[in-house]
Design an enzyme around this catalytic site. Structure first.
Site, PDB file in Angstrom:
ATOM      1  N   THR A  96      28.553   8.156  14.722  1.00  0.00           N
ATOM      2  CA  THR A  96      27.166   8.388  15.126  1.00  0.00           C
ATOM      3  C   THR A  96      26.397   7.101  14.847  1.00  0.00           C
ATOM      4  O   THR A  96      26.230   6.713  13.684  1.00  0.00           O
ATOM      5  CB  THR A  96      26.544   9.539  14.306  1.00  0.00           C
ATOM      6  OG1 THR A  96      27.293  10.727  14.558  1.00  0.00           O
ATOM      7  CG2 THR A  96      25.094   9.776  14.712  1.00  0.00           C
ATOM      8  N   LYS A 171      23.232  13.396  21.204  1.00  0.00           N
ATOM      9  CA  LYS A 171      23.545  13.892  19.856  1.00  0.00           C
ATOM     10  C   LYS A 171      22.298  13.893  18.971  1.00  0.00           C
ATOM     11  O   LYS A 171      22.040  14.854  18.245  1.00  0.00           O
ATOM     12  CB  LYS A 171      24.657  13.027  19.235  1.00  0.00           C
ATOM     13  CG  LYS A 171      24.618  13.005  17.729  1.00  0.00           C
ATOM     14  CD  LYS A 171      25.841  13.416  17.025  1.00  0.00           C
ATOM     15  CE  LYS A 171      25.495  13.641  15.556  1.00  0.00           C
ATOM     16  NZ  LYS A 171      26.557  13.880  14.683  1.00  0.00           N
ATOM     17  N   LYS A 246      20.181  10.422   8.081  1.00  0.00           N
ATOM     18  CA  LYS A 246      20.657   9.311   8.924  1.00  0.00           C
ATOM     19  C   LYS A 246      20.329   9.591  10.395  1.00  0.00           C
ATOM     20  O   LYS A 246      19.798   8.742  11.105  1.00  0.00           O
ATOM     21  CB  LYS A 246      22.173   9.141   8.739  1.00  0.00           C
ATOM     22  CG  LYS A 246      22.795   8.161   9.714  1.00  0.00           C
ATOM     23  CD  LYS A 246      24.322   8.158   9.666  1.00  0.00           C
ATOM     24  CE  LYS A 246      24.893   7.410  10.860  1.00  0.00           C
ATOM     25  NZ  LYS A 246      26.350   7.328  10.870  1.00  0.00           N
TER      26      LYS A 246
HETATM   27  P1  NAD Z   1      33.050   8.547   5.667  1.00  0.00           P
HETATM   28  O1  NAD Z   1      32.191   7.559   4.943  1.00  0.00           O
HETATM   29  O2  NAD Z   1      33.706   9.646   4.915  1.00  0.00           O
HETATM   30  O3  NAD Z   1      34.220   7.752   6.451  1.00  0.00           O
HETATM   31  C1  NAD Z   1      34.063   6.484   7.041  1.00  0.00           C
HETATM   32  C2  NAD Z   1      35.371   5.716   6.838  1.00  0.00           C
HETATM   33  O4  NAD Z   1      35.294   4.457   7.481  1.00  0.00           O
HETATM   34  C3  NAD Z   1      35.665   5.415   5.355  1.00  0.00           C
HETATM   35  O5  NAD Z   1      36.941   5.913   5.023  1.00  0.00           O
HETATM   36  C4  NAD Z   1      35.614   3.898   5.273  1.00  0.00           C
HETATM   37  O6  NAD Z   1      36.529   3.348   4.315  1.00  0.00           O
HETATM   38  C5  NAD Z   1      35.991   3.505   6.678  1.00  0.00           C
HETATM   39  N1  NAD Z   1      35.576   2.166   7.068  1.00  0.00           N
HETATM   40  C6  NAD Z   1      34.400   1.546   6.819  1.00  0.00           C
HETATM   41  N2  NAD Z   1      34.414   0.301   7.349  1.00  0.00           N
HETATM   42  C7  NAD Z   1      35.619   0.147   7.963  1.00  0.00           C
HETATM   43  C8  NAD Z   1      36.220  -0.911   8.699  1.00  0.00           C
HETATM   44  N3  NAD Z   1      35.588  -2.054   8.936  1.00  0.00           N
HETATM   45  N4  NAD Z   1      37.474  -0.721   9.157  1.00  0.00           N
HETATM   46  C9  NAD Z   1      38.144   0.441   8.931  1.00  0.00           C
HETATM   47  N5  NAD Z   1      37.629   1.473   8.232  1.00  0.00           N
HETATM   48  C10 NAD Z   1      36.375   1.319   7.771  1.00  0.00           C
HETATM   49  O7  NAD Z   1      32.134   9.110   6.850  1.00  0.00           O
HETATM   50  P2  NAD Z   1      32.361  10.458   7.698  1.00  0.00           P
HETATM   51  O8  NAD Z   1      31.645  11.570   7.038  1.00  0.00           O
HETATM   52  O9  NAD Z   1      33.787  10.562   8.039  1.00  0.00           O
HETATM   53  O10 NAD Z   1      31.496  10.108   8.996  1.00  0.00           O
HETATM   54  C11 NAD Z   1      31.974   9.218   9.989  1.00  0.00           C
HETATM   55  C12 NAD Z   1      30.981   9.228  11.149  1.00  0.00           C
HETATM   56  O11 NAD Z   1      30.870  10.562  11.661  1.00  0.00           O
HETATM   57  C13 NAD Z   1      29.572   8.785  10.769  1.00  0.00           C
HETATM   58  O12 NAD Z   1      29.055   8.010  11.804  1.00  0.00           O
HETATM   59  C14 NAD Z   1      28.829  10.116  10.605  1.00  0.00           C
HETATM   60  O13 NAD Z   1      27.442   9.983  10.850  1.00  0.00           O
HETATM   61  C15 NAD Z   1      29.506  10.958  11.667  1.00  0.00           C
HETATM   62  N6  NAD Z   1      29.461  12.422  11.421  1.00  0.00           N
HETATM   63  C16 NAD Z   1      29.757  12.929  10.195  1.00  0.00           C
HETATM   64  C17 NAD Z   1      29.713  14.303   9.999  1.00  0.00           C
HETATM   65  C18 NAD Z   1      30.046  14.915   8.652  1.00  0.00           C
HETATM   66  O14 NAD Z   1      29.781  16.110   8.462  1.00  0.00           O
HETATM   67  N7  NAD Z   1      30.623  14.169   7.710  1.00  0.00           N
HETATM   68  C19 NAD Z   1      29.384  15.160  11.063  1.00  0.00           C
HETATM   69  C20 NAD Z   1      29.126  14.614  12.329  1.00  0.00           C
HETATM   70  C21 NAD Z   1      29.174  13.238  12.485  1.00  0.00           C
END
Ligand code: NAD
Length: 294
Positions: A96, A171, A246
């Protein structure tokens, strides 16, 4: 079965990649947190040492990352994946992020002949685990259609909102509206309870009347009204306040740039910021009821 690179294996990406592995796809994973990649290897994925190594020769790249800055660094500025990805590959970014960041990545991809879609998701960690996410896509119809079989493994639906960046806009429109009706629902239930009404009875009445909405009839914020929702589990899990903050920030930025009036969205953002600062950042967003009840 397809060759897929999956980058970003956090709360959402980890279970999404696991579902692709379970469906029999050949998945190569990468995360800067190495232990997360190891966990996927145990489930049958291959691990790459770098993002560039992960995308070599694959048919699809899926990324699930925290911010637009990180997405742009991965594809354009630092890892420069768009310099090495084969033009036959379809890139699916499910993070997102701001629509304009997504458009920047789309433009660079297009200049290299690579098909890309922005495909943020609706649904949280539970939906990621059970493969019931909804993907909200932006990009060319042909690219969305190519991605569909992969999206359908991780989700129950894949919508095309419009061209590049449209998935991100759709979204945040949805999540802004969600914040607004959750706050309204919490306010109304709290007022009824303050007057001595049974919140369950009040829910039944409003759910059969013109106040009916998803926060009321599916994700009720009043503890004890519904089983299996965060409100009945001390607001643990679910969709965290910090993630709603966010999304409301992205919505406010988009509204500012578009010159669109979003007075309710702005107020919802103020209330959710205050609520996060009051110690609820890691609780479900329906905990906004506590702001009124306490
Ligand atoms: P998270 O922080 O748990 O996971 C993100 C991952 O990306 C981490 O494991 C991190 O180590 C990795 N990362 C960061 N920089 C990187 C790079 N350069 N190369 C490779 N890996 C890298 O976040 P999440 O909760 O999994 O959310 C991910 C996305 O989904 C976000 O954009 C969030 O807004 C969206 N989202 C989350 C939810 C939720 O409920 N958690 C729901 C809908 C959407």
């Amino acid at each position: 079965m397809a060759n897929i690179a999956f980058i970003g294996l956090g709360n959402m990406g980890g279970p999404m990649a696991a579902n692709l592995v379970r469906a029999g796809h050949d998945v190569t994973v990468f995360d800067v947190a190495d232990a997360l990649a190891d966990a996927l290897v145990e489930q049958g994925a291959s691990k790459a040492a770098t993002a560039a190594e992960a995308v070599a020769g694959v048919e699809f790249v899926v990324s699930m990352l925290p911010s637009g800055e990180i997405v742009k660094n991965l594809y354009i500025h630092q890892d420069k994946l768009l310099d090495v990805i084969d033009p036959a590959t379809v890139v699916i970014d499910s993070s997102t992020i701001a629509s304009e960041d997504a458009v920047e990545v789309h433009k660079t991809a297009k200049s290299r002949g690579i098909a890309m879609i922005d495909a943020p998701v609706s649904g949280g960690v539970g939906a990621a685990k059970s493969g019931k996410l909804a993907f909200i896509c932006g990009g060319d119809e042909a690219a969305v259609d190519k991605a569909r079989p992969i999206l359908e493994v991780m989700g129950k639906a894949a919508f095309r909102a419009g061209p590049a960046g449209a998935g991100q806009i759709a979204k945040i429109c949805n999540n802004m509206l969600l914040a607004i009706h959750m706050i309204g629902t919490a306010e109304a239930l709290n007022m009824g309870a303050a007057a001595g009404l049974d919140p369950k009875a009040l829910t039944e009445i409003m759910a059969a009347s013109s106040g009916r909405n998803w926060s009321l009839d599916t994700y009720n914020p009043f503890p004890g009204v519904m089983d299996g929702v965060p409100a009945s589990n001390d607001y643990q899990g679910g969709f965290l306040v910090k993630l709603m903050n966010k999304d409301l920030g992205l919505a406010a930025d988009a509204a500012g740039k578009l010159g669109a009036a979003t007075p309710m969205g702005d107020l919802a953002r103020q209330l959710y910021d205050k609520h996060g600062d009051a110690g609820f950042a890691d609780r479900d967003f329906s905990s906004i009821l506590k702001m009124f009840a306490d």
